[in-house]
Motif scaffolding. Sequence first.
Motif, PDB file in Angstrom:
ATOM      1  N   PRO A 188       0.834  -1.205   0.000  1.00 41.30           N
ATOM      2  CA  PRO A 188       0.000   0.000   0.000  1.00 41.30           C
ATOM      3  C   PRO A 188       0.867   1.252   0.000  1.00 41.30           C
ATOM      4  O   PRO A 188       1.892   1.296   0.672  1.00 41.30           O
ATOM      5  N   GLY A 189       0.480   2.242  -0.768  1.00 42.33           N
ATOM      6  CA  GLY A 189       1.162   3.529  -0.764  1.00 42.33           C
ATOM      7  C   GLY A 189       2.427   3.579  -1.586  1.00 42.33           C
ATOM      8  O   GLY A 189       3.152   4.567  -1.569  1.00 42.33           O
ATOM      9  N   ILE A 190       2.705   2.527  -2.338  1.00 36.77           N
ATOM     10  CA  ILE A 190       3.955   2.497  -3.093  1.00 36.77           C
ATOM     11  C   ILE A 190       3.809   3.285  -4.395  1.00 36.77           C
ATOM     12  O   ILE A 190       4.798   3.737  -4.975  1.00 36.77           O
ATOM     13  N   GLY A 191       2.588   3.438  -4.872  1.00 35.10           N
ATOM     14  CA  GLY A 191       2.369   4.237  -6.082  1.00 35.10           C
ATOM     15  C   GLY A 191       1.680   3.495  -7.208  1.00 35.10           C
ATOM     16  O   GLY A 191       1.808   3.887  -8.370  1.00 35.10           O
ATOM     17  N   LYS A 192       0.928   2.455  -6.889  1.00 33.08           N
ATOM     18  CA  LYS A 192       0.254   1.677  -7.949  1.00 33.08           C
ATOM     19  C   LYS A 192      -0.818   2.506  -8.639  1.00 33.08           C
ATOM     20  O   LYS A 192      -0.879   2.556  -9.865  1.00 33.08           O
ATOM     21  N   SER A 193      -1.660   3.166  -7.828  1.00 33.74           N
ATOM     22  CA  SER A 193      -2.725   3.973  -8.420  1.00 33.74           C
ATOM     23  C   SER A 193      -2.130   5.096  -9.254  1.00 33.74           C
ATOM     24  O   SER A 193      -2.623   5.422 -10.331  1.00 33.74           O
ATOM     25  N   THR A 194      -1.054   5.690  -8.739  1.00 29.71           N
ATOM     26  CA  THR A 194      -0.405   6.782  -9.460  1.00 29.71           C
ATOM     27  C   THR A 194       0.109   6.305 -10.809  1.00 29.71           C
ATOM     28  O   THR A 194      -0.126   6.936 -11.836  1.00 29.71           O
TER      29      THR A 194
ATOM     30  N   ARG B 269      -6.024  13.748  -8.029  1.00 32.29           N
ATOM     31  CA  ARG B 269      -4.763  13.115  -8.367  1.00 32.29           C
ATOM     32  C   ARG B 269      -4.388  13.411  -9.819  1.00 32.29           C
ATOM     33  O   ARG B 269      -3.239  13.689 -10.134  1.00 32.29           O
TER      34      ARG B 269
ATOM     35  N   ARG C 243      -2.930  16.731 -10.077  1.00 30.03           N
ATOM     36  CA  ARG C 243      -1.565  16.720  -9.557  1.00 30.03           C
ATOM     37  C   ARG C 243      -0.600  16.151 -10.598  1.00 30.03           C
ATOM     38  O   ARG C 243       0.547  16.554 -10.694  1.00 30.03           O
ATOM     39  N   LEU C 244      -1.092  15.168 -11.346  1.00 29.54           N
ATOM     40  CA  LEU C 244      -0.246  14.541 -12.356  1.00 29.54           C
ATOM     41  C   LEU C 244      -0.333  15.263 -13.695  1.00 29.54           C
ATOM     42  O   LEU C 244       0.202  14.792 -14.692  1.00 29.54           O
TER      43      LEU C 244
ATOM     44  N   MET D 102       9.746   8.465  -7.763  1.00 32.17           N
ATOM     45  CA  MET D 102       8.519   9.147  -7.340  1.00 32.17           C
ATOM     46  C   MET D 102       8.853  10.611  -7.068  1.00 32.17           C
ATOM     47  O   MET D 102       9.744  10.908  -6.292  1.00 32.17           O
ATOM     48  N   SER D 103       8.144  11.498  -7.757  1.00 31.30           N
ATOM     49  CA  SER D 103       8.428  12.919  -7.561  1.00 31.30           C
ATOM     50  C   SER D 103       7.161  13.614  -7.098  1.00 31.30           C
ATOM     51  O   SER D 103       6.119  12.987  -6.902  1.00 31.30           O
ATOM     52  N   GLY D 104       7.255  14.905  -6.935  1.00 33.18           N
ATOM     53  CA  GLY D 104       6.103  15.683  -6.472  1.00 33.18           C
ATOM     54  C   GLY D 104       4.943  15.636  -7.442  1.00 33.18           C
ATOM     55  O   GLY D 104       3.789  15.824  -7.054  1.00 33.18           O
ATOM     56  N   CYS D 105       5.239  15.417  -8.709  1.00 30.33           N
ATOM     57  CA  CYS D 105       4.130  15.334  -9.665  1.00 30.33           C
ATOM     58  C   CYS D 105       4.186  14.002 -10.402  1.00 30.33           C
ATOM     59  O   CYS D 105       4.310  13.946 -11.613  1.00 30.33           O
ATOM     60  N   GLY D 106       4.130  12.953  -9.638  1.00 27.84           N
ATOM     61  CA  GLY D 106       3.985  11.625 -10.218  1.00 27.84           C
ATOM     62  C   GLY D 106       5.286  10.884 -10.397  1.00 27.84           C
ATOM     63  O   GLY D 106       6.335  11.297  -9.912  1.00 27.84           O
TER      64      GLY D 106
HETATM   65  P1  TYD Z   1      -0.599   5.645  -4.482  1.00 28.02           P
HETATM   66  O1  TYD Z   1      -0.547   5.592  -5.948  1.00 28.02           O
HETATM   67  O2  TYD Z   1      -1.875   6.126  -3.866  1.00 28.02           O
HETATM   68  O3  TYD Z   1      -0.234   4.233  -3.848  1.00 28.02           O
HETATM   69  P2  TYD Z   1      -1.014   2.858  -3.932  1.00 28.02           P
HETATM   70  O4  TYD Z   1      -2.106   2.991  -4.911  1.00 28.02           O
HETATM   71  O5  TYD Z   1       0.057   1.886  -4.331  1.00 28.02           O
HETATM   72  O6  TYD Z   1      -1.504   2.582  -2.559  1.00 28.02           O
HETATM   73  O7  TYD Z   1       0.633   6.516  -4.026  1.00 28.02           O
HETATM   74  C1  TYD Z   1       0.606   7.166  -2.846  1.00 28.02           C
HETATM   75  C2  TYD Z   1       1.933   7.761  -2.480  1.00 28.02           C
HETATM   76  O8  TYD Z   1       2.580   8.409  -3.542  1.00 28.02           O
HETATM   77  C3  TYD Z   1       1.683   8.777  -1.431  1.00 28.02           C
HETATM   78  O9  TYD Z   1       2.531   8.482  -0.350  1.00 28.02           O
HETATM   79  C4  TYD Z   1       2.024  10.083  -2.050  1.00 28.02           C
HETATM   80  C5  TYD Z   1       2.933   9.720  -3.169  1.00 28.02           C
HETATM   81  N1  TYD Z   1       2.801  10.619  -4.336  1.00 28.02           N
HETATM   82  C6  TYD Z   1       3.844  11.429  -4.687  1.00 28.02           C
HETATM   83  O10 TYD Z   1       4.885  11.473  -4.038  1.00 28.02           O
HETATM   84  N2  TYD Z   1       3.726  12.243  -5.802  1.00 28.02           N
HETATM   85  C7  TYD Z   1       2.602  12.248  -6.558  1.00 28.02           C
HETATM   86  O11 TYD Z   1       2.539  12.993  -7.550  1.00 28.02           O
HETATM   87  C8  TYD Z   1       1.518  11.404  -6.178  1.00 28.02           C
HETATM   88  C9  TYD Z   1       0.255  11.376  -6.980  1.00 28.02           C
HETATM   89  C10 TYD Z   1       1.665  10.603  -5.070  1.00 28.02           C
END
Ligand code: TYD
Length: 452
Positions: free
Chosen positions: A95-101, A132, A135-136, A264-268
């Motif tokens: 969780p939170g690793i960036g899958k949705s992103t 999101r 942001r992206l 992972m950066s501030g904008c994706g």
């Molecule tokens: P997310 O894609 O929600 O994770 P998952 O779906 O795997 O659970 O990613 C969440 C993390 O990514 C959150 O800690 C914030 C970080 N993030 C960034 O650093 N930059 C970004 O532009 C975005 C969208 C998220």
Amino acid sequence: MSAKTRYFCNVCGHITSRWLGRCAGCGEWNTYIEEVVSRGTVKRNNEAGGGNRPLPVTEVEPVEGERCSTGMAELDRVLGGGLVPGSLVLLGGDPGIGKSTLLLQVAGLVGATGKKVLYVSGEESTRQIRLRADRLEISCPKLFAYTETDLQIIEEQVGLVDPSLLVIDSIQTMCGPDMASAAGSVSQVRECTARLMRLAKERSLSIFVIGHVTKEGMIAGPRVMEHMVDVVLYFEGERNQSLRILRGVKNRFGSTNEIGIYEMSGCGLREVVNPSSFFLDEHAGRDVAGAVVVPVIEGTRPLLVEIQSLVCPTSFGVPRRMTAGVDHNRTALIIAVLEKRLGLMMGNCDAYVNVVGGVKIDEPAADLGVAAALASSFRERVIDSKTAVMGELGLTGELRPVTALDKRIREAARLGFKRCIVPHQKNIPDDVFNIKILEAKTLVDAFDHIFI
Ligand code: TYD
Ligand code: MG
């Protein structure tokens, strides 16, 4: 008839009608969970007379269209050269690793090429998806956001929208209408995956499915989910570091030894185009004891990483050996070889080995690097920062050949390294001129070259 229950093994998906302490399928203990299974009539895959019969393979309709690009070179490579129409791809990760992103970015990129994309989330509202997307910096009218967890309704919407790419944000939130057990349970996950698979094949629709990984490191729900889908990808990385690695674990349409590297950066997520220089950023021009650069092969690509080591006198009776990124037992073995063959007595020293950037190395070609880093720290002797080393270490102190030597040397030369120490082996390239190649038969020879 009243609802029927079955026991599902959490690990392998084995089904029994009675509870058992030990799984008959995989032998794990205490893994059965009771779940209600509906007694729905078995659906025929094809209507009667639907024309499903064995065909000569030459008469089977070929897959329309080529693989299509996802707009991300790293992801395309991990997929084996792009997305195959009608494939079901599972993306797993903590969780939170960036899958949705990652998948929202892919959805935006595919949408920007004029294809319709449907992004279904069972976890976030459409407003959150919009947030999101902003942001992206995705603003694409072809990308449809939708919040729903009922798979039947999603199937209807797919019929209406007719997308070329469907993203399901987390299979654990999805449920079928005629299933009695809760969303995220073993039987739901299985049933939903099977339905999505059918949808993908029937409509020639590419589907990305997100799956959360449980604490034990497997995709929640049974392992059988991995068997059902076409491609399994894992998104890995340390949450407090920006590096992310996309790894193929299974691929019905390509090889599984490719990785994609992201930051992972501030904008994706940003693709790391030149990973070697990314990992060596801090190494440049630094002359300290205990650090050495090693070319490793990740997938088919060479990658230069820095191995660091610290050897210091222990303050307790038993010396500590700690490693991150390299195998612990292998390191113990290398320390033993150093003691025996070179007389570097580390018996009352703590030894720490770390690979910079959170990379995990699992190939023996890094042995010489680990040995050199340890010796460098132990003797307080600096290794020239423009030297790269490689080689597998044998127990008698001999250096064994490494695979893909050519690629490793070229990558080191490309990044401006001046010398590389390699095992004595065949096919050493003779057309790389801007790097000095020094051969060594044994660890002692190699150290003569390394510590000048
Ligand atoms: P997310 O894609 O929600 O994770 P998952 O779906 O795997 O659970 O990613 C969440 C993390 O990514 C959150 O800690 C914030 C970080 N993030 C960034 O650093 N930059 C970004 O532009 C975005 C969208 C998220
Ligand atoms: Mg998510």
